[in-house]
Design a protein around this motif. Structure first.
Motif, PDB file in Angstrom:
ATOM      1  N   THR A 135       0.432   2.604   7.499  1.00 30.72           N
ATOM      2  CA  THR A 135       0.739   3.316   6.240  1.00 30.72           C
ATOM      3  C   THR A 135      -0.075   2.759   5.082  1.00 30.72           C
ATOM      4  O   THR A 135      -0.565   3.507   4.257  1.00 30.72           O
ATOM      5  CB  THR A 135       2.231   3.221   5.844  1.00 30.72           C
ATOM      6  OG1 THR A 135       2.677   1.899   6.053  1.00 30.72           O
ATOM      7  CG2 THR A 135       3.072   4.195   6.612  1.00 30.72           C
ATOM      8  N   GLU A 136      -0.171   1.439   5.025  1.00 24.80           N
ATOM      9  CA  GLU A 136      -0.923   0.798   3.931  1.00 24.80           C
ATOM     10  C   GLU A 136      -2.329   0.548   4.436  1.00 24.80           C
ATOM     11  O   GLU A 136      -2.598  -0.452   5.092  1.00 24.80           O
ATOM     12  CB  GLU A 136      -0.254  -0.526   3.538  1.00 24.80           C
ATOM     13  CG  GLU A 136       1.163  -0.379   3.055  1.00 24.80           C
ATOM     14  CD  GLU A 136       1.251   0.323   1.708  1.00 24.80           C
ATOM     15  OE1 GLU A 136       0.236   0.337   0.962  1.00 24.80           O
ATOM     16  OE2 GLU A 136       2.322   0.883   1.410  1.00 24.80           O
ATOM     17  N   ARG A 137      -3.229   1.469   4.106  1.00 22.41           N
ATOM     18  CA  ARG A 137      -4.544   1.397   4.740  1.00 22.41           C
ATOM     19  C   ARG A 137      -5.634   0.870   3.837  1.00 22.41           C
ATOM     20  O   ARG A 137      -6.807   1.004   4.125  1.00 22.41           O
ATOM     21  CB  ARG A 137      -4.926   2.780   5.269  1.00 22.41           C
ATOM     22  CG  ARG A 137      -3.903   3.310   6.272  1.00 22.41           C
ATOM     23  CD  ARG A 137      -4.304   4.679   6.764  1.00 22.41           C
ATOM     24  NE  ARG A 137      -3.121   5.501   6.998  1.00 22.41           N
ATOM     25  CZ  ARG A 137      -3.149   6.811   7.125  1.00 22.41           C
ATOM     26  NH1 ARG A 137      -4.292   7.464   7.033  1.00 22.41           N
ATOM     27  NH2 ARG A 137      -2.043   7.489   7.340  1.00 22.41           N
ATOM     28  N   LYS A 138      -5.235   0.307   2.699  1.00 21.53           N
ATOM     29  CA  LYS A 138      -6.273  -0.190   1.786  1.00 21.53           C
ATOM     30  C   LYS A 138      -6.057  -1.653   1.427  1.00 21.53           C
ATOM     31  O   LYS A 138      -6.439  -2.109   0.363  1.00 21.53           O
ATOM     32  CB  LYS A 138      -6.307   0.676   0.534  1.00 21.53           C
ATOM     33  CG  LYS A 138      -6.949   2.020   0.818  1.00 21.53           C
ATOM     34  CD  LYS A 138      -7.057   2.887  -0.398  1.00 21.53           C
ATOM     35  CE  LYS A 138      -7.707   4.207  -0.013  1.00 21.53           C
ATOM     36  NZ  LYS A 138      -7.451   5.254  -0.991  1.00 21.53           N
ATOM     37  N   ARG A 139      -5.396  -2.379   2.310  1.00 20.38           N
ATOM     38  CA  ARG A 139      -5.078  -3.772   1.992  1.00 20.38           C
ATOM     39  C   ARG A 139      -6.116  -4.752   2.515  1.00 20.38           C
ATOM     40  O   ARG A 139      -6.390  -5.768   1.892  1.00 20.38           O
ATOM     41  CB  ARG A 139      -3.717  -4.119   2.585  1.00 20.38           C
ATOM     42  CG  ARG A 139      -2.580  -3.525   1.790  1.00 20.38           C
ATOM     43  CD  ARG A 139      -1.286  -3.946   2.418  1.00 20.38           C
ATOM     44  NE  ARG A 139      -0.152  -3.557   1.589  1.00 20.38           N
ATOM     45  CZ  ARG A 139       1.101  -3.650   1.985  1.00 20.38           C
ATOM     46  NH1 ARG A 139       1.372  -4.120   3.185  1.00 20.38           N
ATOM     47  NH2 ARG A 139       2.077  -3.300   1.190  1.00 20.38           N
ATOM     48  N   ASP A 176       1.173  -8.992   5.125  1.00 12.64           N
ATOM     49  CA  ASP A 176       1.181  -8.071   3.989  1.00 12.64           C
ATOM     50  C   ASP A 176      -0.174  -7.912   3.309  1.00 12.64           C
ATOM     51  O   ASP A 176      -0.345  -7.011   2.488  1.00 12.64           O
ATOM     52  CB  ASP A 176       2.219  -8.536   2.957  1.00 12.64           C
ATOM     53  CG  ASP A 176       3.622  -8.534   3.539  1.00 12.64           C
ATOM     54  OD1 ASP A 176       3.876  -7.731   4.467  1.00 12.64           O
ATOM     55  OD2 ASP A 176       4.465  -9.343   3.095  1.00 12.64           O
ATOM     56  N   ASN A 193      -4.117  -4.304   6.481  1.00 10.35           N
ATOM     57  CA  ASN A 193      -3.714  -2.909   6.685  1.00 10.35           C
ATOM     58  C   ASN A 193      -2.588  -2.783   7.698  1.00 10.35           C
ATOM     59  O   ASN A 193      -2.531  -3.511   8.695  1.00 10.35           O
ATOM     60  CB  ASN A 193      -4.885  -2.091   7.254  1.00 10.35           C
ATOM     61  CG  ASN A 193      -5.931  -1.783   6.209  1.00 10.35           C
ATOM     62  OD1 ASN A 193      -5.751  -2.081   5.030  1.00 10.35           O
ATOM     63  ND2 ASN A 193      -7.017  -1.167   6.636  1.00 10.35           N
TER      64      ASN A 193
END
Lengths: 431, 106
Positions: A74-78, A68, A71
């Motif tokens: 969909t979540e490309r700024k982690r 988690d 990235n």
């Protein structure tokens, strides 16, 4: 514009004057691709809800971990940002780690992959090293200082922002102590590799050729779907209707599959064959034929097989197609997961493709689609392209998306376009 | 549900040894697995396969739970005359899956 399209779909569903509306829909659309798109939207599909199992749960037997803090597609700024160029981690030198332990770590496949997955490492290299990375056999004699060696393992982007090598230290695969041990091992490497077996040399290992008879069910269990697909096609759904109720002659669907996937403006996503089957079956047969279910895969293989031998032909010219391709390029180059790989890192010939990662040959992204869905001999299952993409994600330690995720649709579109002109050969058989 | 496939040459010379390939769709549930609720999934395998030629048994095999799904069995038979091969796969519950194939010898 969106409002008007939505209202058209609504009107068609409620049985309004279709021809007039079709004319209206076409009026503002410049090319024939757009006309086809309009036609696609008239096909009955249940557009609400997921086309796959909800809530999405990862397949049994797959890695259970989640990532988690890195990235996903969909979540490309982690993922934490890379170090700036030259921004190296200060460490005490000289490094006097445990070279024996470093070797053990470098040769151990169980954590991250081991250095041998991509590098040849001297005369003691275990069997089947890869060649995505440079040959490290003489790295200990190359004059690198300890800080450089340490940081190249810790996070190579400090020296080379374009490196595809995972940031082993920065992303928490190895502790500082362990990286020091690996540096100590690297410093002992001063002689070229000697291979006991020609196959062990990744530069000489023959490129695998897939020449099994994929159409023979005795060879390729997925080819059973040539027959079992007919049964699914004729099987009545919850409302008593089957595919065959409307599609009396399945052969009339010859050529349909080579134009898929398609953009659906109503749902604002790319719809591939498997998702289409799920949504169309729900709308017309009141039946759940969810993505990744046995019937869905069997029917999808069967529908593709009707077009076997025909060249793949998805639209790349329309404005919408160009927008999808542009979005795909973003996704293809997005670094995901703890291993920090983008699709192109392994699957474009400019980077890792057409090289060996351990004993496996990395294919390029072009030319993969014709043989999907594919029987995987290593898994004993037929996989559609969405499941393959999920597998890629999990292998690079990124959270996978549900099979009907719009991002996978975009990637499927791009991969299919890369196979344009190639003949459909579904289902294939691969490792 | 179970579908059987047979492959053998349609013609052969008298006295020729031919290869017969058989493949049957079957889960071969071993009885060792558990479902998602943790309950054992009852064993259901094909435990026996036989092949007769013109009424006379030419091959039989006993299958055990370690055999993978969709068992593929091939074997060789010497044929002296034209006739019919009859194949039978017996499941644990007594159900028998049957298939036949013809060969012309001459």
């Amino acid at each position: 514009m969106h409002t008007s399209k939505r209202s058209i779909i609504h009107a068609v569903r409620s049985g309004a004057v279709m021809s007039a509306l079709a004319g209206l829909a076409l009026a503002g659309l410049p090319d024939s691709a757009a006309a086809k798109e309009a036609k696609f939207e008239k096909v009955p599909m249940t557009t609400e809800g997921s086309a796959g199992p909800t809530p999405w749960e990862r397949y049994k037997g797959w890695n259970k971990a989640t990532w988690d803090t890195y990235n996903s597609l969909t979540e490309r700024k982690r993922t934490p940002p890379p170090p700036g160029e030259g921004q190296v981690r200060k460490i005490a030198t000289p490094i006097e780690g445990n070279a024996e332990n470093g070797k053990k770590l470098a040769f151990d496949r169980s954590r991250g992959g081991g250095c041998l997955a991509c590098h040849v490492m001297g005369p003691e290299t275990a069997e089947l090293p890869g060649n995505v990375g440079v040959d490290l056999s003489e790295v200990g004699a190359a004059g690198h200082d300890d800080t450089y060696l340490f940081n190249y393992i810790w996070d190579p982007r400090a020296y080379n922002p374009e490196s595809v090598m995972p940031p082993w230290g920065a992303h928490g695969f190895y502790t500082e102590e362990e990286v020091r041990d690996m540096v100590a091992f690297l410093k002992t490497l001063k002689t070229p590799a000697v291979f006991k077996n020609a196959l062990d040399d990744p530069e000489k290992r023959p490129i695998p050729v897939e020449d099994r008879d994929w159409q023979d069910p005795f060879v390729n269990p997925a080819a059973e779907a040539f027959d079992t697909g007919k049964d699914v096609f004729a099987k009545a759904g919850a409302n008593g209707k089957s595919c065959a109720s409307c599609h009396e002659d399945a052969n009339a669907l010859k050529g349909w599959a080579v134009g898929m996937p398609k953009w659906h403006a109503g749902m604002k996503k790319v719809i591939g064959i498997e998702e289409f089957v799920a949504r169309h079956a729900k709308a017309t047969m009141d039946t759940d034929m969810l993505m990744q279910s046995a019937d869905n895969i069997t029917l999808s293989v069967y529908l593709r097989s009707l077009s076997n031998g025909m060249p793949i032909k998805v639209d790349t010219e329309s404005k919408q197609a160009k927008a999808i391709m542009k979005e795909a390029e973003t996704l293809m180059t997005t670094k995901v997961g703890q291993l920090n790989f983008a699709c192109v890192d392994c699957h474009s010939p400019e980077k890792g493709a057409l090289k060996w990662i351990r004993g496996q040959y990395l294919g390029e992204s072009a030319g993969q689609i014709p043989h999907f869905p594919v029987w995987r001999t290593s898994r004993n299952e037929t996989w559609d392209i969405r499941k393959r993409l999920q597998w890629c994600n999990v292998q690079v330690r990124a959270n996978e998306l549900p099979p009907d995720a719009p991002e996978y649709g975009v990637l499927e579109y791009y991969l299919t376009a890369q196979s344009n002109g190639m003949e459909m050969e579904s289902p294939g058989i691969r490792h | 549900m179970s579908k059987a496939r047979i492959r053998l040459p349609s013609t052969a010379k008298k006295g020729e040894v031919i290869e017969i390939k058989s493949l049957v769709n079957h889960a071969m549930e071993s009885g060792q697995r558990k479902d998602s609720a943790g309950n054992p999934i009852p064993r259901k395998i094909i435990n026996k396969m036989t092949c007769s030629f013109n009424g006379k048994e030419v091959m039989n095999a006993t299958l055990h739970p370690g055999i993978s799904a969709n068992p593929y069995i091939s074997f060789f038979v010497k044929v002296e005359e034209s006739g019919t091969f009859e194949f039978a796969w017996t499941e644990d519950d007594g159900n028998v899956i049957k298939e036949t194939a013809q060969i012309t010898v001459g």
